[in-house]
Design a protein around this motif. Structure first.
Motif, PDB file in Angstrom:
ATOM      1  N   SER A 190      -9.672   2.121 -30.096  1.00 18.04           N
ATOM      2  CA  SER A 190      -9.732   1.649 -28.711  1.00 18.04           C
ATOM      3  C   SER A 190     -11.161   1.578 -28.190  1.00 18.04           C
ATOM      4  CB  SER A 190      -8.889   2.543 -27.808  1.00 18.04           C
ATOM      5  OG  SER A 190      -9.391   3.857 -27.797  1.00 18.04           O
ATOM      6  N   SER A 191     -12.054   2.437 -28.717  1.00 15.64           N
ATOM      7  CA  SER A 191     -13.446   2.414 -28.261  1.00 15.64           C
ATOM      8  C   SER A 191     -14.265   1.329 -28.949  1.00 15.64           C
ATOM      9  CB  SER A 191     -14.102   3.781 -28.490  1.00 15.64           C
ATOM     10  OG  SER A 191     -14.164   4.087 -29.872  1.00 15.64           O
ATOM     11  N   SER A 192     -13.706   0.697 -29.985  1.00 19.65           N
ATOM     12  CA  SER A 192     -14.473  -0.276 -30.765  1.00 19.65           C
ATOM     13  C   SER A 192     -13.823  -1.644 -30.841  1.00 19.65           C
ATOM     14  CB  SER A 192     -14.674   0.258 -32.200  1.00 19.65           C
ATOM     15  OG  SER A 192     -15.250   1.534 -32.204  1.00 19.65           O
ATOM     16  N   VAL A 193     -12.520  -1.724 -30.546  1.00 20.72           N
ATOM     17  CA  VAL A 193     -11.789  -2.958 -30.802  1.00 20.72           C
ATOM     18  C   VAL A 193     -12.284  -4.116 -29.942  1.00 20.72           C
ATOM     19  CG1 VAL A 193      -9.936  -2.510 -29.133  1.00 20.72           C
ATOM     20  CG2 VAL A 193      -9.467  -3.869 -31.165  1.00 20.72           C
ATOM     21  N   ALA A 194     -12.781  -3.824 -28.749  1.00 20.65           N
ATOM     22  CA  ALA A 194     -13.182  -4.907 -27.845  1.00 20.65           C
ATOM     23  C   ALA A 194     -14.451  -5.616 -28.313  1.00 20.65           C
ATOM     24  CB  ALA A 194     -13.392  -4.356 -26.434  1.00 20.65           C
ATOM     25  N   VAL A 195     -15.301  -4.914 -29.063  1.00 24.15           N
ATOM     26  CA  VAL A 195     -16.612  -5.484 -29.421  1.00 24.15           C
ATOM     27  C   VAL A 195     -16.488  -6.701 -30.338  1.00 24.15           C
ATOM     28  CG1 VAL A 195     -18.838  -5.026 -30.507  1.00 24.15           C
ATOM     29  CG2 VAL A 195     -17.786  -3.303 -29.013  1.00 24.15           C
ATOM     30  N   PRO A 196     -15.777  -6.627 -31.483  1.00 22.87           N
ATOM     31  CA  PRO A 196     -15.656  -7.841 -32.300  1.00 22.87           C
ATOM     32  C   PRO A 196     -14.931  -8.972 -31.584  1.00 22.87           C
ATOM     33  CG  PRO A 196     -14.269  -6.062 -33.158  1.00 22.87           C
ATOM     34  CD  PRO A 196     -15.174  -5.462 -32.142  1.00 22.87           C
ATOM     35  N   LEU A 197     -13.962  -8.636 -30.715  1.00 23.32           N
ATOM     36  CA  LEU A 197     -13.285  -9.686 -29.951  1.00 23.32           C
ATOM     37  C   LEU A 197     -14.266 -10.405 -29.033  1.00 23.32           C
ATOM     38  CD1 LEU A 197      -9.996  -7.805 -28.957  1.00 23.32           C
ATOM     39  CD2 LEU A 197     -10.256  -9.559 -30.719  1.00 23.32           C
ATOM     40  N   MET A 198     -15.126  -9.632 -28.368  1.00 18.14           N
ATOM     41  CA  MET A 198     -16.096 -10.209 -27.441  1.00 18.14           C
ATOM     42  C   MET A 198     -17.166 -11.013 -28.180  1.00 18.14           C
ATOM     43  SD  MET A 198     -18.321  -8.184 -24.591  1.00 18.14           S
ATOM     44  CE  MET A 198     -18.900  -7.059 -25.853  1.00 18.14           C
ATOM     45  N   ILE A 199     -17.676 -10.455 -29.264  1.00 11.55           N
ATOM     46  CA  ILE A 199     -18.690 -11.159 -30.055  1.00 11.55           C
ATOM     47  C   ILE A 199     -18.117 -12.456 -30.611  1.00 11.55           C
ATOM     48  CG2 ILE A 199     -20.132 -11.052 -32.138  1.00 11.55           C
ATOM     49  CD1 ILE A 199     -21.167  -9.330 -29.846  1.00 11.55           C
ATOM     50  N   GLY A 200     -16.881 -12.377 -31.106  1.00 10.68           N
ATOM     51  CA  GLY A 200     -16.252 -13.582 -31.646  1.00 10.68           C
ATOM     52  C   GLY A 200     -16.099 -14.666 -30.605  1.00 10.68           C
ATOM     53  N   ASP A 201     -15.762 -14.268 -29.364  1.00  9.57           N
ATOM     54  CA  ASP A 201     -15.601 -15.247 -28.289  1.00  9.57           C
ATOM     55  C   ASP A 201     -16.936 -15.884 -27.921  1.00  9.57           C
ATOM     56  OD1 ASP A 201     -14.060 -16.510 -26.067  1.00  9.57           O
ATOM     57  OD2 ASP A 201     -15.373 -15.270 -24.838  1.00  9.57           O
ATOM     58  N   ILE A 202     -17.985 -15.061 -27.781  1.00 15.47           N
ATOM     59  CA  ILE A 202     -19.298 -15.575 -27.375  1.00 15.47           C
ATOM     60  C   ILE A 202     -19.920 -16.450 -28.458  1.00 15.47           C
ATOM     61  CG2 ILE A 202     -21.674 -14.864 -26.825  1.00 15.47           C
ATOM     62  CD1 ILE A 202     -20.465 -12.448 -25.408  1.00 15.47           C
ATOM     63  N   TYR A 203     -19.698 -16.088 -29.735  1.00 16.35           N
ATOM     64  CA  TYR A 203     -20.293 -16.836 -30.833  1.00 16.35           C
ATOM     65  C   TYR A 203     -19.406 -17.979 -31.319  1.00 16.35           C
ATOM     66  CZ  TYR A 203     -24.353 -13.821 -31.404  1.00 16.35           C
ATOM     67  OH  TYR A 203     -25.548 -13.160 -31.206  1.00 16.35           O
ATOM     68  N   GLY A 204     -18.308 -18.219 -30.620  1.00 18.04           N
ATOM     69  CA  GLY A 204     -17.464 -19.381 -30.927  1.00 18.04           C
ATOM     70  C   GLY A 204     -16.710 -19.289 -32.236  1.00 18.04           C
ATOM     71  N   LEU A 205     -16.291 -18.074 -32.638  1.00 19.61           N
ATOM     72  CA  LEU A 205     -15.565 -17.920 -33.895  1.00 19.61           C
ATOM     73  C   LEU A 205     -14.106 -18.333 -33.735  1.00 19.61           C
ATOM     74  CD1 LEU A 205     -16.927 -14.445 -35.130  1.00 19.61           C
ATOM     75  CD2 LEU A 205     -17.800 -16.734 -35.654  1.00 19.61           C
ATOM     76  N   GLN A 206     -13.526 -18.770 -34.837  1.00 20.94           N
ATOM     77  CA  GLN A 206     -12.103 -19.119 -34.859  1.00 20.94           C
ATOM     78  C   GLN A 206     -11.258 -17.845 -34.955  1.00 20.94           C
ATOM     79  OE1 GLN A 206     -11.023 -22.303 -34.422  1.00 20.94           O
ATOM     80  NE2 GLN A 206     -13.211 -22.703 -34.117  1.00 20.94           N
ATOM     81  N   PRO A 207      -9.972 -17.902 -34.572  1.00 22.33           N
ATOM     82  CA  PRO A 207      -9.130 -16.699 -34.601  1.00 22.33           C
ATOM     83  C   PRO A 207      -9.132 -15.977 -35.944  1.00 22.33           C
ATOM     84  CG  PRO A 207      -8.015 -18.445 -33.411  1.00 22.33           C
ATOM     85  CD  PRO A 207      -9.264 -19.051 -33.970  1.00 22.33           C
ATOM     86  N   ASP A 208      -9.081 -16.732 -37.055  1.00 18.69           N
ATOM     87  CA  ASP A 208      -9.110 -16.095 -38.371  1.00 18.69           C
ATOM     88  C   ASP A 208     -10.444 -15.383 -38.607  1.00 18.69           C
ATOM     89  OD1 ASP A 208      -6.571 -16.933 -38.900  1.00 18.69           O
ATOM     90  OD2 ASP A 208      -7.160 -18.644 -40.145  1.00 18.69           O
ATOM     91  N   GLU A 209     -11.534 -15.979 -38.141  1.00 16.47           N
ATOM     92  CA  GLU A 209     -12.850 -15.360 -38.303  1.00 16.47           C
ATOM     93  C   GLU A 209     -12.970 -14.100 -37.450  1.00 16.47           C
ATOM     94  OE1 GLU A 209     -15.826 -19.104 -39.183  1.00 16.47           O
ATOM     95  OE2 GLU A 209     -15.039 -18.892 -37.137  1.00 16.47           O
ATOM     96  N   ILE A 210     -12.410 -14.129 -36.249  1.00 18.24           N
ATOM     97  CA  ILE A 210     -12.415 -12.926 -35.399  1.00 18.24           C
ATOM     98  C   ILE A 210     -11.603 -11.815 -36.062  1.00 18.24           C
ATOM     99  CG2 ILE A 210     -11.684 -11.971 -33.186  1.00 18.24           C
ATOM    100  CD1 ILE A 210     -12.240 -14.690 -31.931  1.00 18.24           C
TER     101      ILE A 210
END
Length: 443
Positions: free
Chosen positions: A27-47
């Motif tokens: 819970s303390s880490s899960v938001a970071v890759p989701l946020m980075i993926g959104d800002i860097y324009g990653l696809q759902p599979d890449e996130i």
């Protein structure tokens, strides 16, 4: 403390505590890759892949630290400074024509170089010597500013802003969050359940969200088992600005490492040794090198662990070791990563609200231990005002500045601690007592 750092709780207690550590870590880490993926324009599979990478390497780095590093039950996690730089440079880089993937490639190299810096400092025994710089007013300022910097995200998340793409307060979510906080507070007051208050709060909140139909569907996984890969963003790439910023961040994060170990010593009622500081520095270097090789956000020991121990009164190393093995296993099975990523963020924020208040408590305790004379008020007050004031400056105001300048002066936590260090040890430096004075006091 119900179970000290070297105690071995009963099997049932150990397994429940391990599960709680796993949920807190996720819970303390899960938001970071989701946020980075959104800002860097990653696809759902890449996130999903970035999430899986993050989980595996958090488990590995944390296991190495408690086994051979500082040996405290303190999880590694994405550093707020690192993902803050990821976001700042993504905004700046795209404005000057850099592709997001190129920024990620440069960060990989920067993280590896920063990791080598930690290895050198720890190997030469310099990290332990830095501990004397972190007096109660410095560590207290750090913990207070850390709690304040987090409070906006915590309360925003608890009110449902950003949840399911909402930009407004969601009354139902906010009321439920208050209920979860009340449940956790009540459980912490019960001797039998206090060690698992956060875990029970999250499980109860998640079940309630499922009943109310507020949960997101779990993304399907196309593979059952998958090994973590190297260089998520591609081959490392040299960029002077990003690499220099990474090196500077490495120096600054030495502050975080030392203060985290200091706080953990207080939470576990032990006195950390100079050897522990240096071993912690070496394996923080290892975790940074692993982060660079994996392409995930740089990891550091999270002070949040001390707050969890303070809340649960469970400092045993055994449940933590089992939890980190579990986190690595999560990182090997994409379906598990996708399931845990479905944890509603308001539930996580609400269940951990009391835990975050412990961070503020650590800082206030440090301040209470000081004599509130003119010097203390000037050093502490100036540091807190600078740090808190910078937090109110919009991030967009720094976009025209060079990356290193925007990173240094745009981060209230970092700037506040640096101001405190300068005022404490240079501007208002206390004169050293002479041997005659010490002998007279002893007499």
């Amino acid at each position: 403390m119900r179970y000290g750092i070297y105690d071995k709780p009963p099997m049932g207690t150990t397994l429940l505590s391990a599960l709680q550590w796993m949920i807190v870590t996720v819970s303390s880490s899960v938001a970071v890759p989701l946020m980075i993926g959104d800002i860097y324009g990653l696809q759902p599979d890449e996130i999903g892949k970035l999430m899986q990478q993050t989980m595996f390497y958090i488990g590995l780095a944390s296991f190495l630290q408690i086994w051979m590093g500082h040996r405290y039950p303190m999880m590694e996690g994405p550093a707020g400074l690192w993902w803050g730089i990821f976001i700042i440079l993504a905004q700046i880089g795209t404005s000057v024509g850099l592709h997001p993937q190129e920024i990620g490639q440069s960060f990989q190299l920067g993280l590896i170089i920063a990791g080598i810096l930690f290895l050198i400092f720890g190997g030469l025994g310099w990290v332990g010597k830095l501990q004397k710089w972190f007096t109660p007013i410095v560590s207290g300022t750090y913990m207070i500013l850390l709690a304040i910097s987090l409070c906006s995200n915590i309360l925003t998340g608890m009110m449902g802003i950003g949840f399911q793409h909402s930009h407004e307060v969601q009354p139902g979510v906010a009321i439920t969050s208050v209920g979860i906080v009340a449940l956790v507070i009540w459980l912490t007051r019960l001797e039998r359940f206090s060690s698992f208050a956060v875990l029970f709060g999250m499980v109860a909140g998640w079940l309630l969200y499922a009943v109310m139909g507020w949960t997101e569907p779990v993304r399907p996984s196309h593979q059952v088992f998958e090994w973590p890969s190297l260089f998520f963003w591609g081959a490392p790439r040299w960029d002077w600005g990003i690499v220099l910023t990474s090196v500077l961040t490495g120096f600054v994060l030495l502050t975080n490492l030392v203060t985290s170990i200091v706080v953990m010593g207080k939470a576990t009622e032990t006195e950390p040794t100079e050897k522990q500081y240096n071993r912690g520095g070496v394996f923080t270097g290892v975790s940074h090198i692993l982060s660079g090789l994996a392409g995930v956000v740089g990891m550091i020991p999270l002070s949040l662990a001390a707050a969890v121990i303070q809340t649960t009164r469970m400092a045993s190393r055994l449940p933590f070791l089992l939890a980190m093995v579990g986190i690595m296993i999560i990182g090997l099975f994409p379906a598990i990563s996708h399931f845990l990523a479905a944890l509603p963020t308001p539930v996580a924020y609400a269940a951990m609200f009391i835990t975050y208040t412990k961070l503020l408590g650590f800082g206030l305790k440090d301040y209470v231990s000081l004599k509130m004379d003119e010097r203390t008020i000037t050093v502490g007050g100036s540091s807190l005002l600078v740090g808190i004031g910078i937090m109110f400056v919009p991030a967009s105001a720094w976009q025209q500045m060079p990356p290193m300048i925007s990173f240094l002066f745009g981060n209230g936590l970092l700037l506040g601690v640096l101001v405190c260090l300068v005022l404490e040890h240079i501007v208002f430096r206390k004169p050293k007592e002479s041997n005659e004075q010490k002998d007279g006091q002893a007499a």
